[in-house]
Design an enzyme around this catalytic site. Structure first.
Site, short mmCIF file in Angstrom:
data_model
loop_
_atom_site.label_atom_id
_atom_site.label_comp_id
_atom_site.label_asym_id
_atom_site.label_seq_id
_atom_site.Cartn_x
_atom_site.Cartn_y
_atom_site.Cartn_z
N SER A 196 0.00 -2.65 -0.08
CA SER A 196 0.23 -1.45 -1.16
C SER A 196 1.65 -1.75 -2.02
O SER A 196 2.41 -2.71 -1.41
CB SER A 196 0.57 -0.15 -0.77
OG SER A 196 1.54 -0.09 0.14
N LYS A 197 1.30 -1.39 -2.98
CA LYS A 197 2.45 -1.61 -4.12
C LYS A 197 3.91 -1.14 -3.42
O LYS A 197 5.04 -1.83 -3.52
CB LYS A 197 2.30 -1.21 -5.48
CG LYS A 197 3.25 -1.41 -6.52
CD LYS A 197 2.86 -0.86 -7.78
CE LYS A 197 3.81 -0.52 -8.68
NZ LYS A 197 3.96 0.05 -10.04
N ARG A 198 3.59 0.27 -2.88
CA ARG A 198 4.57 0.77 -2.11
C ARG A 198 5.46 0.18 -1.17
O ARG A 198 6.67 0.32 -1.12
CB ARG A 198 3.98 2.36 -1.86
CG ARG A 198 4.51 3.43 -2.42
CD ARG A 198 4.14 4.68 -1.77
NE ARG A 198 5.07 4.81 -0.62
CZ ARG A 198 5.13 6.04 0.29
NH1 ARG A 198 4.44 7.19 -0.29
NH2 ARG A 198 6.21 6.23 0.91
N SER A 199 4.67 -0.75 -0.51
CA SER A 199 5.22 -1.36 0.53
C SER A 199 6.12 -2.60 0.07
O SER A 199 6.36 -3.33 0.91
CB SER A 199 4.43 -1.46 1.84
OG SER A 199 3.41 -0.83 1.63
N GLY A 200 5.92 -2.80 -1.15
CA GLY A 200 6.74 -3.94 -1.73
C GLY A 200 5.81 -5.20 -1.62
O GLY A 200 6.30 -6.23 -1.88
#
Length: 459
Positions: A225-229
């Site tokens: 995910s984008k959130r986890s970089g």
RNA sequence: GGCCUCAUCGUCUAACGGCUAGGACGGCGCCCUUUCACGGCGCAAAUCGGGGUUCGAUUCCCCGUGAGGUCACCA
């Protein structure tokens, strides 16, 4: 049965790796079975859907070569959704529920001392499905039977209003109307399946065949995910100079295998070899190294003109110059970005005069070899002068190697005492292609000029 | 936490219940080359644990353990 699959991305974010793989598997299955592959943009969330995302997703799918046989935008089907929502209400299978708006109710908790009028104004209506509350078992083509107890779902919300359906409802209606036979999607949808089956029940819709794909995980084994970089936007990879062939190949082999030991597949070959039975059950960890290696393979398969064009696209390097070194780039680069960068690094000497350093030129322990180096360069110069103007690397090698070999016989510095100064004089770099290739690429004139420059440094 | 899913080298994976557990990427070593890259050869590296079933379990069953997913008026 005429197979029909779909990819149903919502334009609320960039084109994601996971979406690409789901699309690929749907495409492969449809093509393998002679069926139809559809794209359906799920833009029922008017707040979060954006045209630029839709554009990127569509461009991405096209870039991958996943051409659709049918295209639908969910928002365009609003009248049909409203019609069926109304029917469910009329039949008593769904009902309009009076309640506090979700977000506003939250506000109210923060400020409990509102007066009654205000509270009344917070009331809102949603549409809920009457949940018969039974146990549901569905068959997943990849995992087998999966059972859920749906009573805990309660009468879940299927629309904000008659004209504002939620995901679960719209999906079921559209899959039904479009005649989708196989729902192939990510594992994260497994828990959505029972409520969609409940809606199918209310609508009298047929149940499609389900296949839930394993997720793509990051190195921490969590969903990419984008959130986890994680780098999840396909277009970012494209910008880096990855090939769609490599993407399809890598993505397909992440979670599926052909049953034999082939590793490289074109899209048509994948269509031919694909089967749901050989799809993996467990999540796959994204491995950039492997992706790059697959990409290198497909870069090498390209014809030189196309290759040069791609490298040219990464910067403003002259296309004719690139053309000359395509074979060198093919053996070194894993991406076109990397190839472009090499033109300014290890291959720089081919395009501009090197700045020579005397110490590096005569480098070699333990005594000063300036004298020996000078002799070697003069000797080489004589050999090179007798070369043809259009000498190839092989020509240069057969003209010069005997001399280097002879030095090897004598001991002293060996071949290196000859080859190092030659390569360094021509490149001025610690790392570069081999000297014979340099001679061929530079041409006789430049080669001799550079040797003279090195010689000048020694006098 | 409830529910659901999953479990072979570091990673992606192969193996009708019967093999020295195979391949690929990566790693390491050697060769080629006194650079780099390519290439060639080779090495290390795995069946989560415990019970069953069986003459025999990577494979079938159960229990653990671990990992992941999901629990919205988002999709």
């Amino acid at each position: 049965m005429n197979v029909k699959t779909r990819i149903a991305p919502s334009p609320t974010g960039r084109f994601h790796i996971g979406t690409a793989r789901t699309a690929l598997f749907n495409y492969l299955y449809a093509k393998k079975t002679g069926g139809c592959f559809c794209i359906r943009i799920e833009d029922t969330d008017k707040e979060r859907s954006k045209v630029e995302y839709e554009t990127e997703i569509l461009e991405g799918l096209a870039w991958l070569g996943l051409e659709a046989d049918e295209f639908v935008r969910q928002s365009e089907r609003a009248p049909r959704h409203a019609e069926l929502l109304q029917r469910l209400i009329d039949e008593g299978k769904a009902y309009i529920s009076d309640e506090l708006s979700h977000e506003r109710a939250f506000d109210t908790i923060d400020r409990p001392r509102r007066d009654m009028n205000k509270v009344m104004n917070l009331r809102t209506q949603v549409i809920r499905l009457k949940n018969p509350g039974k146990e549901i078992t569905f068959r997943d083509e990849i995992r087998g039977d999966i059972t859920f107890d749906t009573t805990e779902l309660g009468d879940f919300v299927i629309a904000r209003s008659i004209s504002d359906p939620l995901y679960h409802f719209a999906v079921v209606v559209d899959d039904m109307d479009m005649g989708i036979t196989h729902v192939i999607r990510g594992e994260d949808h497994i828990s959505n399946t029972p409520r969609q089956i409940l809606i199918q029940g209310a609508l009298g819709a047929p149940r499609p065949i389900y296949a839930h794909l394993p997720l793509i995980l990051n190195e921490k084994r969590a969903k990419m995910s984008k959130r986890s970089g994680d780098t999840v936007a396909i277009m970012d990879y494209r910008a880096e100079g990855l090939l769609p062939e490599a993407f399809n190949n890598y993505l397909a082999l992440l979670g599926w295998n052909p049953g034999d030991e082939r590793e490289y597949f074109t899209l048509p070959e994948l269509c031919e070899a694909f089967s749901l039975e050989r799809v993996q059950r467990s999540g796959g960890v994204w491995n950039r190294e492997k992706l790059l290696s697959v990409n290198q393979h497909w870069m090498r398969e390209m014809d030189d003109a196309m290759f040069a064009k791609e490298v040219h696209g990464m910067g403003d390097f002259d296309i004719d110059s690139i053309h000359k070194v395509v074979s060198l780039l093919k053996e070194r680069a894993h991406t076109f970005k990397e190839a472009h960068d090499m033109l300014e690094a290890d291959l720089r000497c081919l395009f501009e005069e090197p700045a020579l350093d005397r110490t590096a030129l005569v480098k070699k322990e333990p005594v000063d070899r300036a004298g020996l180096t000078k002799i070697a360069l003069s000797e080489l110069k004589a050999h090179i002068t007798s070369l043809a103007d259009d000498a190839t690397a092989d020509d240069a090698k057969s003209a010069l190697m005997p001399y280097a070999d002879a030095e090897e016989e004598k001991g002293k510095g060996g071949r290196g005492a000859v080859l190092w100064p030659l390569r360094y004089a021509l490149s001025g770099q610690e790392r570069s292609p081999d000297p014979f290739t340099l001679i061929a690429l530079l041409g006789k004139g430049d080669t001799l000029r550079r040797i003279d420059a090195a010689l000048a440094l020694l006098s």
